[in-house]
Design an enzyme around this catalytic site. Structure first.
Site, PDB file in Angstrom:
ATOM      1  N   LYS A 180     -51.667 -39.304  51.597  1.00 16.69           N
ATOM      2  CA  LYS A 180     -52.928 -38.723  52.070  1.00 16.69           C
ATOM      3  C   LYS A 180     -53.032 -39.124  53.536  1.00 16.69           C
ATOM      4  CE  LYS A 180     -56.785 -39.041  53.016  1.00 16.69           C
ATOM      5  NZ  LYS A 180     -57.264 -38.720  54.391  1.00 16.69           N
ATOM      6  N   GLU A 256     -52.709 -52.866  55.692  1.00 17.73           N
ATOM      7  CA  GLU A 256     -52.626 -53.193  57.120  1.00 17.73           C
ATOM      8  C   GLU A 256     -53.946 -52.723  57.714  1.00 17.73           C
ATOM      9  OE1 GLU A 256     -48.936 -51.331  58.301  1.00 17.73           O
ATOM     10  OE2 GLU A 256     -47.773 -52.912  57.360  1.00 17.73           O
ATOM     11  N   CYS A 290     -53.793 -50.766  66.549  1.00 15.54           N
ATOM     12  CA  CYS A 290     -54.347 -51.894  65.776  1.00 15.54           C
ATOM     13  C   CYS A 290     -53.995 -53.220  66.424  1.00 15.54           C
ATOM     14  CB  CYS A 290     -53.819 -51.852  64.354  1.00 15.54           C
ATOM     15  SG  CYS A 290     -52.020 -51.845  64.286  1.00 15.54           S
ATOM     16  N   GLU A 392     -64.404 -54.539  66.064  1.00 13.29           N
ATOM     17  CA  GLU A 392     -63.291 -53.711  66.548  1.00 13.29           C
ATOM     18  C   GLU A 392     -63.860 -52.410  67.126  1.00 13.29           C
ATOM     19  OE1 GLU A 392     -60.734 -51.690  63.671  1.00 13.29           O
ATOM     20  OE2 GLU A 392     -58.986 -52.379  64.795  1.00 13.29           O
TER      21      GLU A 392
HETATM   22  P1  NAD Z   1     -59.896 -45.286  58.243  1.00 14.21           P
HETATM   23  O1  NAD Z   1     -59.958 -46.494  57.368  1.00 14.21           O
HETATM   24  O2  NAD Z   1     -61.160 -44.614  58.602  1.00 14.21           O
HETATM   25  O3  NAD Z   1     -58.992 -44.157  57.559  1.00 14.21           O
HETATM   26  C1  NAD Z   1     -57.647 -44.402  57.192  1.00 14.21           C
HETATM   27  C2  NAD Z   1     -57.287 -43.472  56.050  1.00 14.21           C
HETATM   28  O4  NAD Z   1     -58.061 -43.817  54.908  1.00 14.21           O
HETATM   29  C3  NAD Z   1     -57.569 -42.000  56.338  1.00 14.21           C
HETATM   30  O5  NAD Z   1     -56.521 -41.230  55.786  1.00 14.21           O
HETATM   31  C4  NAD Z   1     -58.874 -41.769  55.597  1.00 14.21           C
HETATM   32  O6  NAD Z   1     -59.084 -40.442  55.225  1.00 14.21           O
HETATM   33  C5  NAD Z   1     -58.699 -42.656  54.388  1.00 14.21           C
HETATM   34  N1  NAD Z   1     -59.929 -43.092  53.713  1.00 14.21           N
HETATM   35  C6  NAD Z   1     -61.132 -43.324  54.277  1.00 14.21           C
HETATM   36  N2  NAD Z   1     -62.008 -43.742  53.322  1.00 14.21           N
HETATM   37  C7  NAD Z   1     -61.324 -43.779  52.147  1.00 14.21           C
HETATM   38  C8  NAD Z   1     -61.665 -44.129  50.815  1.00 14.21           C
HETATM   39  N3  NAD Z   1     -62.886 -44.543  50.481  1.00 14.21           N
HETATM   40  N4  NAD Z   1     -60.706 -44.052  49.867  1.00 14.21           N
HETATM   41  C9  NAD Z   1     -59.452 -43.665  50.177  1.00 14.21           C
HETATM   42  N5  NAD Z   1     -59.074 -43.308  51.419  1.00 14.21           N
HETATM   43  C10 NAD Z   1     -59.994 -43.374  52.400  1.00 14.21           C
HETATM   44  O7  NAD Z   1     -59.058 -45.724  59.528  1.00 14.21           O
HETATM   45  P2  NAD Z   1     -58.744 -44.827  60.816  1.00 14.21           P
HETATM   46  O8  NAD Z   1     -60.010 -44.663  61.581  1.00 14.21           O
HETATM   47  O9  NAD Z   1     -57.960 -43.648  60.413  1.00 14.21           O
HETATM   48  O10 NAD Z   1     -57.756 -45.780  61.625  1.00 14.21           O
HETATM   49  C11 NAD Z   1     -58.185 -46.778  62.501  1.00 14.21           C
HETATM   50  C12 NAD Z   1     -58.197 -48.126  61.805  1.00 14.21           C
HETATM   51  O11 NAD Z   1     -56.886 -48.413  61.307  1.00 14.21           O
HETATM   52  C13 NAD Z   1     -58.532 -49.284  62.726  1.00 14.21           C
HETATM   53  O12 NAD Z   1     -59.361 -50.195  62.043  1.00 14.21           O
HETATM   54  C14 NAD Z   1     -57.178 -49.935  62.989  1.00 14.21           C
HETATM   55  O13 NAD Z   1     -57.229 -51.290  63.358  1.00 14.21           O
HETATM   56  C15 NAD Z   1     -56.511 -49.747  61.674  1.00 14.21           C
HETATM   57  N6  NAD Z   1     -55.060 -49.821  61.799  1.00 14.21           N
HETATM   58  C16 NAD Z   1     -54.421 -50.944  61.360  1.00 14.21           C
HETATM   59  C17 NAD Z   1     -53.044 -51.055  61.501  1.00 14.21           C
HETATM   60  C18 NAD Z   1     -52.314 -52.292  61.044  1.00 14.21           C
HETATM   61  O14 NAD Z   1     -51.088 -52.238  61.001  1.00 14.21           O
HETATM   62  N7  NAD Z   1     -52.983 -53.376  60.715  1.00 14.21           N
HETATM   63  C19 NAD Z   1     -52.316 -50.021  62.100  1.00 14.21           C
HETATM   64  C20 NAD Z   1     -53.017 -48.894  62.562  1.00 14.21           C
HETATM   65  C21 NAD Z   1     -54.380 -48.805  62.401  1.00 14.21           C
END
Ligand code: NAD
Length: 488
Positions: A180, A256, A290, A392
């Site tokens: 997804k 992550e 991230c 963040e």
């Molecule tokens: P997000 O958590 O909003 O979304 C990530 C994914 O999760 C998307 O595909 C979204 O549709 C899905 N999602 C959202 N709510 C959900 C739920 N309740 N159930 C299942 N799936 C759900 O994150 P984002 O805004 O896409 O990305 C940015 C974030 O990702 C930042 O916090 C960043 O730090 C983190 N990030 C972490 C790493 C790492 O390696 N630690 C790497 C990249 C990004």
């Protein structure tokens, strides 16, 4: 797959699905419509999970490890053969500079399949000959078996790279996946379906369902009882929701998550290197990394000089669309994210921050005025308790604070619920080791940033993640180690 119509990829076919719902994917560069994306509901998720389960029992499940590795090499080669298509799709969805996507996102997307294909061919397990009371003995050994159907939920900041970082090892270990991708960046995940078919990956091994998180494909995927394990990259709060869903059926998770990463700059550092590294860690990918640095602690005696040089660097950044070869910073991912980042820009000003540079929306000409642009921004003068230093933001911004001694700065750097990574800039290697060991994070860079051998463990401490991926550490999540004891 027509680019204007992004469909699910289920059991080897592109499909519009049954819900009939679609959503718009808009360009972060100018707000124009890029594509219409089909939104999956419970039915599409169930079809994808069923296809993935059936594929486990098909040719994929019967393939030898070397055969599987060969197929994954073909996937990697297929990505590189269609490099320009992937590059165009990634730049269209994210608005990031072509130079960035062509050096990092696309090649790493391909490499993620090769690395794990090679690893799986060479990974050892244990075997022991043991005595038995009757003297015949026994052979006790372990084998790695796939976990089963793995749900992969990925974010938008490095779409292909982060998705394949999970799909690569999951498939290398013999699992099947339902992906997804982020609703913001669906295109390269869909394009990968074409590459999978061309590479001879059996139907049902790689499936994609598009949609949002809550009450959409993301949530339904985590709730589907046919999913054996969930690997997720995204925000910490989303991780909490996914973990709650994974509790039903006691499914394994690998997370992550978010960060609020510090950089610590000591007076004895190589200033040029510290500025160059911090410019990248604060502003690369418009701050949407991230591992990016949003808190910088600089030793008092070089504080003013460091702030002046980082300001000079930030003001020299050129903002522009992907096709602008001279641009080194694109827009944020969406207008919604722009609103979030700008709310922090306002909050910083309200709290009395000294705005060293930026703090607003740049003047972009013509169509670009409709994009999600923000200025690279540097603040000083806020207390450590400010939300600017605790939450963040995920934008091209950082706060710089002075410090006076090592113990003090370690305590301040660790005073956060997050623990993803940190950078330490110093000419004293003993100090580099000492400070690295004292920081409560999963990754520390000394005199560098974003430098990592992909065989090493990657992941966050505290609220920045659960588990480690990378090299053999990925195998811990994507396989079950089965213990077999045979009496001889
Ligand atoms: P997000 O958590 O909003 O979304 C990530 C994914 O999760 C998307 O595909 C979204 O549709 C899905 N999602 C959202 N709510 C959900 C739920 N309740 N159930 C299942 N799936 C759900 O994150 P984002 O805004 O896409 O990305 C940015 C974030 O990702 C930042 O916090 C960043 O730090 C983190 N990030 C972490 C790493 C790492 O390696 N630690 C790497 C990249 C990004």
């Amino acid at each position: 797959m027509a680019e204007a119509d992004v469909r699910h990829f289920i059991d080897g076919d592109f499909t519009a699905g049954a819900t009939g719902r679609t959503f718009e994917n808009r360009s972060p560069v100018d707000g124009s419509l890029i594509s219409t994306v089909h939104e999956g509901g419970r039915e599409e998720v169930a079809a994808a999970v069923a296809a993935a389960r059936a594929a486990l029992a098909g040719p994929w499940g019967r393939m030898s490890v070397p055969e599987r590795a060969e197929v994954l090499h073909r996937v990697a080669d297929g990505i590189m053969a269609r490099f320009d298509d992937f590059l165009a799709a990634e730049c269209l969805d994210t608005g990031k500079p072509r130079s960035l996507a062509s050096h990092i996102d696309i090649p790493r997307g391909a490499a993620n399949f090769k690395i794990f294909a090679d690893l799986i061919k060479n990974v050892p397990t244990e075997a022991f000959q043991m005595p038995t009371p009757d003297g015949t003995g026994a052979l006790n050994y372990a084998v790695r078996v796939p976990k089963g159907v793995v749900a992969v939920i990925s974010p938008w900041n490095l779409p292909l790279l982060l998705m394949t970082w999970k799909v690569g090892p999951a498939l290398a270990c013999g699992n099947t996946v339902v992906v997804k991708p982020s609703e913001e960046t669906p295109t390269t995940t869909a394009l990968l379906g074409e590459v999978m078919n061309a590479a001879g990956v059996p139907k049902g091994v790689y499936n994609v369902v598009h949609g949002f998180g809550p009450d959409s494909a993301g949530q339904f995927l985590t709730q589907d009882a046919g999913v054996d394990a969930i690997t997720f990259t995204g925000e910490t709060r989303t991780g909490e929701a996914i973990m709650a869903a994974a509790a039903t059926g006691v499914r394994d998770v690998s997370f992550e998550l978010g960060g609020k990463n510090p950089a610590i700059v000591f007076a004895d550092c190589d200033m040029d290197a510290a500025i160059e590294g911090t410019m990248r860690s604060a502003f690369a990918n418009c701050g949407q990394v991230c591992l990016g640095t949003e808190r910088i602690y600089v030793e008092q005696s070089i504080f003013d000089a460091f702030v002046a040089r980082l300001k000079e660097g930030a003001e020299a950044l050129r903002l522009g669309p992907p096709e602008d070869e001279a641009a080194n910073m694109g827009p944020l991912i969406s207008k919604e994210h722009q609103d979030k980042v700008l709310s922090y820009y306002r909050k910083a000003a309200d709290e009395g921050a000294n705005v060293v540079t930026g703090g607003g929306v740049p003047d972009m000409a013509g169509d670009l005025a409709g994009g999600a642009w923000v200025e690279p921004t540097i603040w000083t003068g806020l207390p450590d308790a400010s939300p600017i230093l605790r939450e963040e933001i995920f934008g091209p911004c950082c706060h710089i604070s002075p410090f006076s001694d090592e113990g003090e700065v370690i305590g301040r750097a660790n005073d956060t619920p997050y623990g993803l990574c940190a950078s330490v800039w110093t000419g004293d290697m003993a100090r580099g080791h000492r400070v690295s060991q004292a920081l409560d994070v999963g990754i520390v860079w000394v005199n560098s940033w974003f430098l990592r051998d992909l065989r090493t463990p990657f992941g966050g401490a505290k609220q920045s993640g659960i588990g480690r991926e990378g090299g053999v550490h990925s195998l811990e999540f994507y396989t079950e180690l089965k213990n077999i004891c045979v009496k001889l």
